[in-house]
Design a protein around this motif. Structure first.
Motif, PDB file in Angstrom:
ATOM      1  N   HIS A 122       0.801  -1.223   0.000  1.00 43.47           N
ATOM      2  CA  HIS A 122       0.000   0.000   0.000  1.00 43.47           C
ATOM      3  C   HIS A 122       0.839   1.282   0.000  1.00 43.47           C
ATOM      4  N   LEU A 123       2.135   1.197   0.221  1.00 43.27           N
ATOM      5  CA  LEU A 123       2.914   2.375   0.626  1.00 43.27           C
ATOM      6  C   LEU A 123       3.527   3.122  -0.554  1.00 43.27           C
TER       7      LEU A 123
ATOM      8  N   ILE B 199       2.672 -10.368   2.117  1.00 43.62           N
ATOM      9  CA  ILE B 199       2.276  -9.506   1.004  1.00 43.62           C
ATOM     10  C   ILE B 199       1.387 -10.288   0.048  1.00 43.62           C
ATOM     11  N   PRO B 200       0.504  -9.603  -0.691  1.00 40.44           N
ATOM     12  CA  PRO B 200      -0.351 -10.304  -1.643  1.00 40.44           C
ATOM     13  C   PRO B 200       0.387 -10.567  -2.949  1.00 40.44           C
ATOM     14  N   CYS B 201      -0.055 -11.569  -3.665  1.00 38.27           N
ATOM     15  CA  CYS B 201       0.482 -11.850  -4.998  1.00 38.27           C
ATOM     16  C   CYS B 201      -0.236 -10.959  -6.009  1.00 38.27           C
ATOM     17  N   GLU B 202      -0.132  -9.652  -5.779  1.00 37.39           N
ATOM     18  CA  GLU B 202      -0.809  -8.669  -6.627  1.00 37.39           C
ATOM     19  C   GLU B 202      -0.337  -8.798  -8.066  1.00 37.39           C
ATOM     20  N   GLY B 203      -1.291  -8.768  -8.995  1.00 36.38           N
ATOM     21  CA  GLY B 203      -0.963  -8.912 -10.410  1.00 36.38           C
ATOM     22  C   GLY B 203      -1.082 -10.331 -10.909  1.00 36.38           C
ATOM     23  N   GLY B 204      -1.113 -11.300  -9.994  1.00 38.15           N
ATOM     24  CA  GLY B 204      -1.231 -12.701 -10.378  1.00 38.15           C
ATOM     25  C   GLY B 204      -2.670 -13.080 -10.681  1.00 38.15           C
TER      26      GLY B 204
ATOM     27  N   HIS C   6      -3.308  -1.057  -3.768  1.00 36.43           N
ATOM     28  CA  HIS C   6      -2.252  -2.038  -4.038  1.00 36.43           C
ATOM     29  C   HIS C   6      -1.347  -1.513  -5.150  1.00 36.43           C
ATOM     30  N   ILE C   7      -0.433  -0.644  -4.761  1.00 30.41           N
ATOM     31  CA  ILE C   7       0.382   0.057  -5.760  1.00 30.41           C
ATOM     32  C   ILE C   7       1.774  -0.559  -5.927  1.00 30.41           C
ATOM     33  N   ASN C   8       2.149  -1.483  -5.053  1.00 27.42           N
ATOM     34  CA  ASN C   8       3.471  -2.115  -5.139  1.00 27.42           C
ATOM     35  C   ASN C   8       3.315  -3.611  -5.385  1.00 27.42           C
ATOM     36  N   ARG C   9       3.981  -4.113  -6.417  1.00 25.95           N
ATOM     37  CA  ARG C   9       3.928  -5.532  -6.754  1.00 25.95           C
ATOM     38  C   ARG C   9       5.007  -6.295  -5.978  1.00 25.95           C
ATOM     39  N   PRO C  10       4.878  -7.624  -5.880  1.00 32.88           N
ATOM     40  CA  PRO C  10       5.852  -8.398  -5.093  1.00 32.88           C
ATOM     41  C   PRO C  10       7.306  -8.170  -5.504  1.00 32.88           C
ATOM     42  N   HIS C  11       7.593  -8.101  -6.810  1.00 32.98           N
ATOM     43  CA  HIS C  11       8.992  -7.932  -7.227  1.00 32.98           C
ATOM     44  C   HIS C  11       9.539  -6.580  -6.787  1.00 32.98           C
ATOM     45  N   GLU C  12       8.685  -5.540  -6.752  1.00 34.23           N
ATOM     46  CA  GLU C  12       9.138  -4.225  -6.285  1.00 34.23           C
ATOM     47  C   GLU C  12       9.434  -4.261  -4.790  1.00 34.23           C
TER      48      GLU C  12
END
Length: 239
Positions: free
Chosen positions: A131-132, A157-162, A193-199
Motif C-alpha cells: 500500500h505504501l 504480502i499479496p500476490c498482486e498482479g497474479g 495495491h500500488i506495489n507488486r511483489p517484485h518491487e
C-alpha cells in the motif's frame, strides 16, 4: 535501492472518497476473519510461527482493528511492549477498545516514529507494504527500529498482479465494496495495491536478508500467478 519512482504520486482523494475509503477498510477488516478465515489464518499465523522465542518488544504497522493480536500469545511484559501503529483514527479507536493493554498509536510508518534505534525485536507488516507510496522510507525506518542482532521483520504480502489473486479479489473485497458503496471499486484498488511483489522484494534487499519465503496456498508451486500471498521472514542487515 531508492529510485526516481519513489515516492509514488497518487491522485488526491475527494472528501467523499476519503470517507468511503475509511469506511470500506473498517468493514473489510471486520469481515475478513469470518468470511475469509483460511487466508486470514495464514496472514496472521505466519508471523507468529516464525517469531524467535524470547522476543521483548513488537512494532506492528497497519494494525487495522488489531486482528493480528488474536493470534498472539503474549506475556504481560510482551503485551505492554507491543505497539500497534495505524494510519486511520477510526481504527485506532477500535484497537484501544479491544486491546487496552497494548500501545495503539496513530501514525505513518513511512515517517520517523518516536522510538530509539534498535528498540524492537519484531516488526510485523501483514498486508501493508503493497500500500505504501514511499516504501523505501518505511523500510529504512524499519531497519533503524529493529535490533540488528535479534530483530526480525515478519511480513505477508499479496500476490498482486497474479491470476489467482485477481480472481480472489473479484469474489471477496470487490463484492464487499459493491454491497455498501456505489460508483465502482476500480478507483480504490488502483490507489491501494500500488506495489507488486517484485518491487517490494527489490526494495527490501538493501536493508534485509530473506531467511524464509513461503507461498500460500500452493508452496510447492512458488510462483506469484498461482498463489494468493507470500510470507517473508527477514533479518536486518548490519548497520
Amino acid at each position: 535501492m531508492q529510485t526516481a519512482k519513489w515516492p509514488k504520486v497518487l491522485p488526491p482523494l475527494t472528501p467523499e472518497q476519503k470517507r468511503i475509503s475509511d469506511e470500506f477498510m473498517k468493514r473489510w477488516h471486520e469481515q475478513l476473519p469470518t468470511r475469509y478465515g483460511v487466508v486470514e489464518r495464514f496472514n496472521h499465523s505466519f508471523p507468529v510461527r516464525q517469531s524467535l522465542p524470547g522476543f521483548r518488544a513488537t512494532l506492528e504497522i497497519g494494525a487495522g482493528l488489531g486482528e493480528h493480536l488474536h493470534y498472539e500469545t503474549l506475556t504481560p511484559e510482551q503485551e505492554k511492549a507491543y505497539c500497534a501503529v495505524e494510519l486511520r483514527e477510526n481504527m485506532v479507536v477500535e484497537i484501544r477498545k479491544s486491546f487496552p493493554k497494548v500501545q495503539a498509536v496513530m501514525g505513518d510508518c513511512q515517517a520517523r516514529l518516536d522510538f530509539p534505534d534498535g528498540h524492537f525485536d519484531r516488526y510485523i507488516a501483514v498486508h501493508v507494504l503493497e500500500h505504501l507510496p514511499n516504501l523505501p522510507a518505511c523500510l529504512r525506518e524499519a531497519h533503524r527500529l529493529l535490533d540488528k542482532q535479534r530483530g526480525q521483520m515478519l511480513a505477508v504480502i499479496p500476490c498482486e498482479g497474479g491470476l489467482a489473486y485477481s480472481f480472489a479479489r473479484k469474489i471477496s473485497a470487490e463484492r464487499v465494496y459493491n454491497r455498501y458503496f456505489e460508483g465502482g471499486y476500480g478507483w480504490l484498488i488502483a490507489r491501494e495495491h500500488i506495489n507488486r511483489p517484485h518491487e517490494i522484494l527489490e526494495e527490501l534487499d538493501p536493508y534485509f536478508t530473506v531467511e524464509r519465503k513461503v507461498f500460500f496456498p500452493l508452496p510447492f508451486l512458488p510462483w506469484v500467478f498461482s498463489n494468493l500471498c507470500i510470507g517473508l521472514s527477514l533479518k536486518p542487515r548490519p548497520a
